[in-house]
Design an enzyme around this catalytic site. Sequence first.
Site, PDB file in Angstrom:
ATOM      1  N   SER A 179       0.871  -1.161   0.000  1.00 54.52           N
ATOM      2  CA  SER A 179       0.000   0.000   0.000  1.00 54.52           C
ATOM      3  C   SER A 179       0.915   1.220   0.000  1.00 54.52           C
ATOM      4  O   SER A 179       1.733   1.372   0.910  1.00 54.52           O
ATOM      5  CB  SER A 179      -0.873  -0.029   1.252  1.00 54.52           C
ATOM      6  N   LYS A 197      -0.986  -1.070  -4.500  1.00 49.69           N
ATOM      7  CA  LYS A 197      -2.199  -0.309  -4.172  1.00 49.69           C
ATOM      8  C   LYS A 197      -1.766   1.109  -3.876  1.00 49.69           C
ATOM      9  O   LYS A 197      -0.805   1.328  -3.136  1.00 49.69           O
ATOM     10  CB  LYS A 197      -2.874  -0.952  -2.959  1.00 49.69           C
ATOM     11  N   LYS A 212      -3.006   5.037  -2.571  1.00 51.38           N
ATOM     12  CA  LYS A 212      -4.046   5.790  -1.891  1.00 51.38           C
ATOM     13  C   LYS A 212      -4.512   6.900  -2.835  1.00 51.38           C
ATOM     14  O   LYS A 212      -3.677   7.528  -3.504  1.00 51.38           O
ATOM     15  CB  LYS A 212      -3.486   6.403  -0.600  1.00 51.38           C
ATOM     16  N   ASP A 225      -7.173   2.844  -3.019  1.00 53.66           N
ATOM     17  CA  ASP A 225      -7.917   2.892  -1.757  1.00 53.66           C
ATOM     18  C   ASP A 225      -8.246   4.343  -1.436  1.00 53.66           C
ATOM     19  O   ASP A 225      -7.348   5.172  -1.266  1.00 53.66           O
ATOM     20  CB  ASP A 225      -7.051   2.274  -0.646  1.00 53.66           C
ATOM     21  N   GLU A 257     -11.005   0.474  -3.350  1.00 48.47           N
ATOM     22  CA  GLU A 257     -11.300   0.179  -1.947  1.00 48.47           C
ATOM     23  C   GLU A 257     -11.981   1.368  -1.267  1.00 48.47           C
ATOM     24  O   GLU A 257     -11.508   2.500  -1.374  1.00 48.47           O
ATOM     25  CB  GLU A 257      -9.964  -0.161  -1.257  1.00 48.47           C
ATOM     26  N   ASP A 312     -13.535  -2.041   3.160  1.00 48.66           N
ATOM     27  CA  ASP A 312     -12.606  -2.149   4.293  1.00 48.66           C
ATOM     28  C   ASP A 312     -13.371  -1.636   5.520  1.00 48.66           C
ATOM     29  O   ASP A 312     -14.024  -2.417   6.228  1.00 48.66           O
ATOM     30  CB  ASP A 312     -11.341  -1.332   3.967  1.00 48.66           C
ATOM     31  N   LYS A 332      -9.388  -7.134   8.026  1.00 41.12           N
ATOM     32  CA  LYS A 332      -8.420  -6.698   9.032  1.00 41.12           C
ATOM     33  C   LYS A 332      -8.887  -7.242  10.365  1.00 41.12           C
ATOM     34  O   LYS A 332     -10.010  -6.944  10.797  1.00 41.12           O
ATOM     35  CB  LYS A 332      -8.366  -5.168   9.112  1.00 41.12           C
ATOM     36  N   GLY A 351      -3.642  -4.029   6.216  1.00 42.71           N
ATOM     37  CA  GLY A 351      -2.638  -3.669   7.217  1.00 42.71           C
ATOM     38  C   GLY A 351      -2.988  -2.359   7.878  1.00 42.71           C
ATOM     39  O   GLY A 351      -3.807  -1.587   7.363  1.00 42.71           O
TER      40      GLY A 351
HETATM   41  O1  OSB Z   1      -7.130   1.645   4.592  1.00 44.39           O
HETATM   42  O2  OSB Z   1      -5.899  -0.038   4.306  1.00 44.39           O
HETATM   43  C1  OSB Z   1      -6.079   1.059   4.835  1.00 44.39           C
HETATM   44  C2  OSB Z   1      -2.983   2.119   6.833  1.00 44.39           C
HETATM   45  C3  OSB Z   1      -3.573   2.781   7.893  1.00 44.39           C
HETATM   46  C4  OSB Z   1      -4.939   2.893   7.925  1.00 44.39           C
HETATM   47  C5  OSB Z   1      -5.720   2.359   6.892  1.00 44.39           C
HETATM   48  C6  OSB Z   1      -5.142   1.679   5.842  1.00 44.39           C
HETATM   49  C7  OSB Z   1      -3.747   1.597   5.797  1.00 44.39           C
HETATM   50  C8  OSB Z   1      -3.009   0.985   4.713  1.00 44.39           C
HETATM   51  C9  OSB Z   1      -1.637   0.486   5.090  1.00 44.39           C
HETATM   52  O3  OSB Z   1      -3.381   0.953   3.555  1.00 44.39           O
HETATM   53  C10 OSB Z   1      -1.379  -0.909   4.852  1.00 44.39           C
HETATM   54  C11 OSB Z   1      -0.117  -1.332   5.545  1.00 44.39           C
HETATM   55  O4  OSB Z   1      -0.111  -1.501   6.778  1.00 44.39           O
HETATM   56  O5  OSB Z   1       0.885  -1.535   4.849  1.00 44.39           O
HETATM   57 MG    MG Z   2      -8.249   0.471   3.268  1.00 47.93          MG
END
Ligand code: OSB
Ligand code: MG
Length: 374
Positions: free
Chosen positions: A135, A161, A163, A188, A213, A238, A262, A290
Amino acid sequence: MTVESITLRELHLPLKHFFETSFGRTESRRVLLVTANCDGVEGWAECVAGDGPFFSYEWIETAWATIREFLGPILMSAQVECGADSAAAMARVRGHNMAKAALENALWDAEAKQKNVPLWRLLGGTRNEIACGVSIGIQNSHAQLLDKIETELAAGYQRIKIKVKPGWDVDVLAQIRARWPDILLSCDANSAYRPKDLDHLRRFDGFNLLMIEQPYWEDDILQHASLQGQLKTAICLDESIRNSRDASAAIELKACRIINLKVGRVGGFSEAIAVHNICEQGGIPVWCGGMLETGIGRAHNVALSTLPNFRLPGDVSASQRYWHEDIVEPEIVVSSRGTIDASDAPGTGYEIKKDFIQRLTVRKEVIRRQTTSA
Ligand code: OSB
Ligand code: MG
């Protein structure tokens, strides 16, 4: 299993590089660790609540207080035979899933050690290798993002992925696709869009994405169903999926075609398994998300990802992407094929670096079982 005491610790760890989502930028993490002393065996877990109530209403202060005042005492006075029993004992407390998950997962961790089995097998895992993606947060420039993608692809990660948010989305996706037409790519939004953005979101269909996402509100299913009906790209939920009933509703309403699972968000391993199973029955693949975990949470994510319906690369990546030095040994490493091995050692297969943790600890509290004197 008797839980004699629960220890809470807060650690401060700087991230190697800031992590930015549509809800904000994180430069360093306040990490809440939970240790449950179960019949002399220590179970460890990480509470994945963030530094502030932005991903969800939980943050580390609500988790700490809720564990100290309610969940800890409930767990220590309940009859629990195993990790899976703890969810029912804590059900009287509404919500606070990340706080509950930290306690429940610590018990599973202890149980695996007591039974001398790998945690992933205790959870019902069926494979000893998991598929990894990354991510990648919002960066200061498009060039910086493209550089990061190049690095992660070279490292072997199977899925990228990014953001997204309004203003950091279609232009970025177009640049990525111009350079890498065929990689597995997803995005995401962490709830950054609204139904008025439908025409804009339709443009995402031009990028052959594996999924988009959580485009809409963190507590919505119905509007996502409407959106899914109007997009070619699969929606992955999510934030919206808090438990197996939410997963059932989302599947029945066709609000998504994929679910990001998660363990902290759904309240612990037993509910995570329930969500996994509902999705498997409904023909919906899951993957493991994560929360910028240290090695303790990361190791638990590795174990969970070995279950059969984890059919897409997850966000479980190498420790060294986030931390200068991890708090477990060995740290979590990813092969050049973009995989992590699930160890056959009892428990998680990762040792806790207690001295290092002690040095990083800024706050510690021990909650003890109330014993009735004769
Ligand atoms: O939405 O998946 C998410 C990290 C913090 C809060 C929300 C998200 C995330 C990530 C990080 O996308 C994923 C990672 O821990 O590598
Ligand atoms: Mg997410």
